[in-house]
Design a protein around this motif. Sequence first.
Motif, PDB file in Angstrom:
ATOM      1  N   ARG A   6       0.811  -1.230   0.000  1.00  0.00           N
ATOM      2  CA  ARG A   6       0.000   0.000   0.000  1.00  0.00           C
ATOM      3  C   ARG A   6       0.842   1.276   0.000  1.00  0.00           C
ATOM      4  NH1 ARG A   6      -4.142  -1.359   4.951  1.00  0.00           N
ATOM      5  NH2 ARG A   6      -4.223  -3.611   4.640  1.00  0.00           N
ATOM      6  N   LEU A   7       1.969   1.254  -0.673  1.00  0.00           N
ATOM      7  CA  LEU A   7       2.794   2.460  -0.717  1.00  0.00           C
ATOM      8  C   LEU A   7       2.056   3.585  -1.421  1.00  0.00           C
ATOM      9  CD1 LEU A   7       6.476   1.471  -1.532  1.00  0.00           C
ATOM     10  CD2 LEU A   7       5.344   1.641   0.682  1.00  0.00           C
ATOM     11  N   PRO A   8       2.143   4.807  -0.894  1.00  0.00           N
ATOM     12  CA  PRO A   8       1.549   5.939  -1.600  1.00  0.00           C
ATOM     13  C   PRO A   8       2.322   6.236  -2.873  1.00  0.00           C
ATOM     14  CG  PRO A   8       2.795   6.687   0.300  1.00  0.00           C
ATOM     15  CD  PRO A   8       2.767   5.191   0.382  1.00  0.00           C
ATOM     16  N   GLY A   9       1.700   6.947  -3.786  1.00  0.00           N
ATOM     17  CA  GLY A   9       2.316   7.209  -5.074  1.00  0.00           C
ATOM     18  C   GLY A   9       3.466   8.193  -5.019  1.00  0.00           C
ATOM     19  N   ASP A  10       3.440   9.081  -4.022  1.00  0.00           N
ATOM     20  CA  ASP A  10       4.535  10.046  -3.924  1.00  0.00           C
ATOM     21  C   ASP A  10       5.559   9.545  -2.903  1.00  0.00           C
ATOM     22  OD1 ASP A  10       3.078  10.299  -1.602  1.00  0.00           O
ATOM     23  OD2 ASP A  10       3.121  12.485  -1.559  1.00  0.00           O
ATOM     24  N   GLY A  11       6.622  10.256  -2.753  1.00  0.00           N
ATOM     25  CA  GLY A  11       7.603   9.929  -1.735  1.00  0.00           C
ATOM     26  C   GLY A  11       8.756   9.096  -2.253  1.00  0.00           C
ATOM     27  N   LEU A  12       9.845   9.104  -1.469  1.00  0.00           N
ATOM     28  CA  LEU A  12      11.038   8.328  -1.774  1.00  0.00           C
ATOM     29  C   LEU A  12      11.182   7.222  -0.743  1.00  0.00           C
ATOM     30  CD1 LEU A  12      13.644  11.057  -2.731  1.00  0.00           C
ATOM     31  CD2 LEU A  12      12.746   9.271  -4.214  1.00  0.00           C
ATOM     32  N   PHE A  13      11.234   5.996  -1.219  1.00  0.00           N
ATOM     33  CA  PHE A  13      11.288   4.830  -0.337  1.00  0.00           C
ATOM     34  C   PHE A  13      12.572   4.049  -0.570  1.00  0.00           C
ATOM     35  CE2 PHE A  13       6.857   5.918  -0.716  1.00  0.00           C
ATOM     36  CZ  PHE A  13       6.374   5.752   0.579  1.00  0.00           C
ATOM     37  N   VAL A  14      13.152   3.578   0.514  1.00  0.00           N
ATOM     38  CA  VAL A  14      14.355   2.758   0.427  1.00  0.00           C
ATOM     39  C   VAL A  14      14.180   1.544   1.330  1.00  0.00           C
ATOM     40  CG1 VAL A  14      15.595   3.991   2.265  1.00  0.00           C
ATOM     41  CG2 VAL A  14      16.878   2.771   0.514  1.00  0.00           C
ATOM     42  N   GLY A  15      14.702   0.423   0.885  1.00  0.00           N
ATOM     43  CA  GLY A  15      14.599  -0.802   1.676  1.00  0.00           C
ATOM     44  C   GLY A  15      15.643  -1.795   1.243  1.00  0.00           C
ATOM     45  N   ARG A  16      15.375  -3.047   1.536  1.00  0.00           N
ATOM     46  CA  ARG A  16      16.310  -4.118   1.198  1.00  0.00           C
ATOM     47  C   ARG A  16      15.540  -5.288   0.594  1.00  0.00           C
ATOM     48  NH1 ARG A  16      17.826  -6.199   5.934  1.00  0.00           N
ATOM     49  NH2 ARG A  16      19.776  -7.150   5.249  1.00  0.00           N
ATOM     50  N   ALA A  17      16.205  -5.998  -0.290  1.00  0.00           N
ATOM     51  CA  ALA A  17      15.602  -7.170  -0.916  1.00  0.00           C
ATOM     52  C   ALA A  17      16.684  -8.217  -1.112  1.00  0.00           C
ATOM     53  CB  ALA A  17      14.967  -6.810  -2.252  1.00  0.00           C
ATOM     54  N   ARG A  18      16.242  -9.455  -1.264  1.00  0.00           N
ATOM     55  CA  ARG A  18      17.178 -10.536  -1.561  1.00  0.00           C
ATOM     56  C   ARG A  18      16.763 -11.200  -2.858  1.00  0.00           C
ATOM     57  NH1 ARG A  18      21.215 -13.129   0.553  1.00  0.00           N
ATOM     58  NH2 ARG A  18      21.110 -12.235   2.641  1.00  0.00           N
ATOM     59  N   ILE A  19      17.774 -11.463  -3.708  1.00  0.00           N
ATOM     60  CA  ILE A  19      17.540 -12.202  -4.939  1.00  0.00           C
ATOM     61  C   ILE A  19      18.480 -13.396  -4.962  1.00  0.00           C
ATOM     62  CG2 ILE A  19      16.749 -10.178  -6.229  1.00  0.00           C
ATOM     63  CD1 ILE A  19      19.513 -10.044  -7.536  1.00  0.00           C
ATOM     64  N   SER A  20      18.084 -14.437  -5.681  1.00  0.00           N
ATOM     65  CA  SER A  20      18.880 -15.663  -5.690  1.00  0.00           C
ATOM     66  C   SER A  20      20.224 -15.479  -6.392  1.00  0.00           C
ATOM     67  CB  SER A  20      18.090 -16.794  -6.370  1.00  0.00           C
ATOM     68  OG  SER A  20      17.756 -16.437  -7.705  1.00  0.00           O
ATOM     69  N   GLU A  21      20.319 -14.477  -7.259  1.00  0.00           N
ATOM     70  CA  GLU A  21      21.550 -14.287  -8.029  1.00  0.00           C
ATOM     71  C   GLU A  21      22.659 -13.598  -7.237  1.00  0.00           C
ATOM     72  OE1 GLU A  21      17.984 -14.067 -10.823  1.00  0.00           O
ATOM     73  OE2 GLU A  21      18.554 -13.248  -8.859  1.00  0.00           O
ATOM     74  N   ALA A  22      22.352 -13.018  -6.093  1.00  0.00           N
ATOM     75  CA  ALA A  22      23.354 -12.293  -5.303  1.00  0.00           C
ATOM     76  C   ALA A  22      23.431 -12.875  -3.896  1.00  0.00           C
ATOM     77  CB  ALA A  22      23.020 -10.808  -5.243  1.00  0.00           C
ATOM     78  N   SER A  23      24.644 -12.995  -3.373  1.00  0.00           N
ATOM     79  CA  SER A  23      24.798 -13.519  -2.019  1.00  0.00           C
ATOM     80  C   SER A  23      24.458 -12.479  -0.968  1.00  0.00           C
ATOM     81  CB  SER A  23      26.238 -14.008  -1.808  1.00  0.00           C
ATOM     82  OG  SER A  23      27.162 -12.934  -1.992  1.00  0.00           O
ATOM     83  N   HIS A  24      24.592 -11.197  -1.322  1.00  0.00           N
ATOM     84  CA  HIS A  24      24.347 -10.122  -0.363  1.00  0.00           C
ATOM     85  C   HIS A  24      22.960  -9.518  -0.585  1.00  0.00           C
ATOM     86  CE1 HIS A  24      24.843  -7.050  -3.521  1.00  0.00           C
ATOM     87  NE2 HIS A  24      25.801  -7.851  -3.985  1.00  0.00           N
ATOM     88  N   PRO A  25      22.352  -8.959   0.472  1.00  0.00           N
ATOM     89  CA  PRO A  25      21.089  -8.238   0.296  1.00  0.00           C
ATOM     90  C   PRO A  25      21.294  -7.005  -0.585  1.00  0.00           C
ATOM     91  CG  PRO A  25      21.507  -8.717   2.611  1.00  0.00           C
ATOM     92  CD  PRO A  25      22.772  -9.008   1.883  1.00  0.00           C
TER      93      PRO A  25
END
Length: 385
Positions: A6-25
């Motif tokens: 439910r993120l609003p349309g405006d604003g700057l958001f930062v976070g973290r994600a994990r993908i199988s192709e990278a060992s690091h977040p």
Amino acid sequence: MTDLTRLPGDGLFVGRARISEASHPLVVTVRAGEVIDITSSAAPTVRDLCELKDPAAYVRSARAKAIGTLEDIAANSFESQRDAKKPILLSPVDLQAVKASGVTFVVSLLERVIEEQARGSAEKADAIRADIAGLIGHDLSKLKPGSPEAMEIKAKLIARGVWSQYLEVGIGPDAEIFTKCQPMASVGFGADVGLHPVSTWNNPEPEIAMIADSLGRIVGATLGNDVNLRDVEGRSALLLGKAKDNNASASLGPFIRLFDETFSIADVKRATVRLSVEGEDGFSLEGASSMAEISRSPEELVKAAMGPHHQYPDGLALYLGTMFVPSKDRGEKGKGFTHKVGDTVTISSEKLGALTNRVRLSPDCPPWTYGASHLMRDLARAGLI
């Protein structure tokens, strides 16, 4: 499919994600409904990004690569249905200390006193609640901690024999600040949150968490669930560590909203934080709390946590506390609310989105195995540090 965050349309958001192709977040942001990898040697961690002179400007201009749509990644982040080959969201903080403030809403102070007086017994809570409310009234929302009026209320409670350590931090001059979990131990959107199996009376705590850099500058905010064991803390305030810090008991997310021209500390102070609990048994609970009723400002709480008396070189995430203590009966009348395994908890606020987690016992949640040392090694192998 809809965007569960439910993120609003405006604003700057930062976070973290994990993908199988990278060992690091990955350090990620959101642009036009896509989750974007902005990890770089300039900001290989969210901690490093928050230390920049202008984090929002960096995120706005960072070179990036899409890893998938926010809808798909959010849906795949739920522990019970994850495809390990596809991206998932993580807690949006990494090396920051994770701290929490307690009893910051005077209107919820009575519930803390009741917990202690009831000694962990939900059955005794209603009688004690009525007794104390009859003595000092129900509306304490305008009471300023440390003020002469607050000291009068405290004196009345002491005279009645209802003195509590919670009074000192609720209406006294000093805030309660405690460690919620170690850096790298918080969980994010879709993850399971954990209850210590010894607890039979517990609840979610819907909160906003401030994100501050190493100098105490507040750079943004996120949502949090400060999972709480009411019976354990009610037995003794000295059991706070057991009541608060267990495997998967600290949830943050879905993203940090950075301060910029669209979002500021003023928005935090007037935010409404909403909670919903949906049980597999058909039980449902909803509630809301207004940040306008907080008794200590976010700035005051950050200063209480860090400053000349205590430094955090990697910054911190600080839960601001909650005024919402669910008392709706679940099952037998008079026993109040407690979680059941399988509950789905959603904490939301208009400008921060929604944080959703499923409740399990802590030993049944994925163990915390990826710490700061693992992160540093993986970033080094990737040539990012």
